[in-house]
Write a protein that holds these residues in place. Structure first.
Motif, PDB file in Angstrom:
ATOM      1  N   ARG A 313      -1.042  15.945 -20.855  1.00  0.00           N
ATOM      2  CA  ARG A 313      -0.351  16.184 -19.589  1.00  0.00           C
ATOM      3  C   ARG A 313       0.476  14.964 -19.183  1.00  0.00           C
ATOM      4  O   ARG A 313       1.642  15.084 -18.808  1.00  0.00           O
ATOM      5  CB  ARG A 313      -1.351  16.517 -18.494  1.00  0.00           C
ATOM      6  N   GLN A 317       4.695  14.640 -18.850  1.00  0.00           N
ATOM      7  CA  GLN A 317       5.398  14.165 -17.660  1.00  0.00           C
ATOM      8  C   GLN A 317       6.248  12.942 -17.966  1.00  0.00           C
ATOM      9  O   GLN A 317       7.341  12.786 -17.437  1.00  0.00           O
ATOM     10  CB  GLN A 317       4.386  13.852 -16.563  1.00  0.00           C
ATOM     11  N   GLN A 322       7.614  18.574 -16.500  1.00  0.00           N
ATOM     12  CA  GLN A 322       6.685  18.614 -15.378  1.00  0.00           C
ATOM     13  C   GLN A 322       5.604  19.680 -15.552  1.00  0.00           C
ATOM     14  O   GLN A 322       4.536  19.588 -14.968  1.00  0.00           O
ATOM     15  CB  GLN A 322       7.461  18.866 -14.071  1.00  0.00           C
ATOM     16  N   ASN A 323       5.888  20.677 -16.360  1.00  0.00           N
ATOM     17  CA  ASN A 323       4.941  21.761 -16.605  1.00  0.00           C
ATOM     18  C   ASN A 323       4.337  21.592 -18.005  1.00  0.00           C
ATOM     19  O   ASN A 323       5.034  21.773 -19.009  1.00  0.00           O
ATOM     20  CB  ASN A 323       5.658  23.108 -16.492  1.00  0.00           C
ATOM     21  N   GLY A 325       2.430  23.465 -19.683  1.00  0.00           N
ATOM     22  CA  GLY A 325       2.497  24.690 -20.471  1.00  0.00           C
ATOM     23  C   GLY A 325       3.844  24.859 -21.148  1.00  0.00           C
ATOM     24  O   GLY A 325       3.918  25.235 -22.327  1.00  0.00           O
ATOM     25  N   LYS A 326       4.928  24.581 -20.414  1.00  0.00           N
ATOM     26  CA  LYS A 326       6.258  24.685 -21.001  1.00  0.00           C
ATOM     27  C   LYS A 326       6.469  23.610 -22.063  1.00  0.00           C
ATOM     28  O   LYS A 326       7.153  23.832 -23.063  1.00  0.00           O
ATOM     29  CB  LYS A 326       7.313  24.583 -19.902  1.00  0.00           C
TER      30      LYS A 326
END
Length: 348
Positions: A313, A317, A322-323, A325-326
């Motif tokens: 994660r 970032q 920011q996501n 999952g994407k």
């Protein structure tokens, strides 16, 4: 190439020549309707200028067209998957603005008559039994011969990148570069597969079924090309890039972690935004934004392998996603595996 898919001129059903797909078709009937249609296209579509051949059209001439829309999940490759048409007259299409070209590769396949294309890389011709595979962003002039019956279908570049990632992770930096001319059994197999893919888009199939079947046929076509017809070993073999493009690439490499915009890259390259888009399409086969994402993913992968990030994660970032999952979806599309499958045991 820009083709008449709808026509405000008088329309009628067509029956000749025999079309490969029994999809609903429209037909421009007679010289007046054909001339009016292309005049209207020239007036309202500035990306290209269309010029009919010098030989006069006859009263009984008709221009039938059938078009199949691209499924929603593949619309980044353009709104249309397949167009089939018969041109009784010759037509020249001069590209004026390539920045609007879809993120797809197009395969033009004459069933009778001939196609000629002038690309940035040279001039090419295809007759019945042959085909041309092109990046629409690299086309300068399209010439369709009189009495030419053809199909043209589009395959999203994203599909090639995703499948290429499974075949050879990280090998292709942009859209694969193919030898434009296809001949013989390969061209025939591609025609048959395109027709089968098109049948999945005809009315009468449940939405879920047609989406899955179309996706599998499109993947098979793309895999066949990657396996049998790839020209260069590493996507876009560029050599020495033009100065403006080199400045842009250097800027992206130095600032990939930052929140940079197209305008920032263009300013660093000392070119306009439009010129920047053209340079990237011509030499890399993708947009500056797509290239920036690719650089970020490559850097993220390198950090994963080194174990330099505390979590996936945090890594996402740091590299502009920011996501998470994407980030994982984009990562798998490029490298054929998830971040978790790449990461060092130190990252939990």
């Amino acid at each position: 190439m820009p083709l008449p898919q709808t026509a405000p001129s008088p329309m009628a059903s067509f029956s000749r020549p025999d079309f490969l797909l029994a999809s609903p078709g429209l037909c421009l009937q007679g010289p007046a309707a054909i001339h009016e249609h292309f005049e209207r296209l020239n007036a309202h579509t500035r990306a290209a200028r269309r010029q009919l051949g010098a030989t006069p059209l006859r009263a009984g001439d008709a221009l039938p067209v059938a078009a199949l829309a691209m499924p929603e999940h593949a619309r980044a490759g353009g709104a249309t998957f397949l167009v089939e048409a018969y041109f009784p007259m010759a037509l020249d299409v001069h590209t004026l603005d390539a920045s609007t070209a879809p993120e797809a590769l197009s395969i033009c396949m004459p069933l009778s008559g001939e196609f000629r294309l002038r690309l940035h890389s040279g001039e090419y011709q295809a007759v019945a039994g042959e085909a041309l595979i092109i990046d629409p962003a690299g086309v300068e002039l399209t010439q369709v011969g009189a009495a030419t019956h053809f199909i043209e279908f589009n395959l999203p570049k994203a599909g090639f990148l995703s499948l290429g990632a499974e075949l050879a992770p990280g090998r292709w930096g942009g859209a694969p570069l193919f030898e434009p001319l296809l001949r013989g059994p390969l061209a025939e197999r591609l025609r048959l597969m395109a027709v089968e893919a098109g049948k999945c888009l005809l009315p009468g199939r449940a939405d879920a079924a047609r989406q899955v079947m179309f996706k599998r046929w499109a993947e098979l076509i793309s895999l066949t090309l990657l396996d049998e017809h790839l020209l260069a070993d590493s996507g876009r073999a560029m050599g020495s890039p033009p100065p403006g493009l080199k400045r842009a690439l250097d800027f992206i490499a130095a600032h990939a972690r930052e929140d940079i915009l197209l305008a920032d890259i263009a300013a660093a390259a000392c070119v306009s935004a439009r010129s920047l888009l053209r340079l990237f399409r011509e030499h890399l086969g993708q947009s500056p934004g797509a290239y920036l994402r690719q650089v970020r993913l490559d850097q993220a992968r390198a950090e994963l392998k080194r174990g330099d990030a505390p979590t996936v994660r945090a890594l996402a970032q740091r590299w502009g996603f920011q996501n998470p999952g994407k980030f994982s979806q984009a990562y798998r599309a490029r490298f054929g595996e998830s971040p978790g499958e790449t990461r060092s045991p130190r990252i939990r």
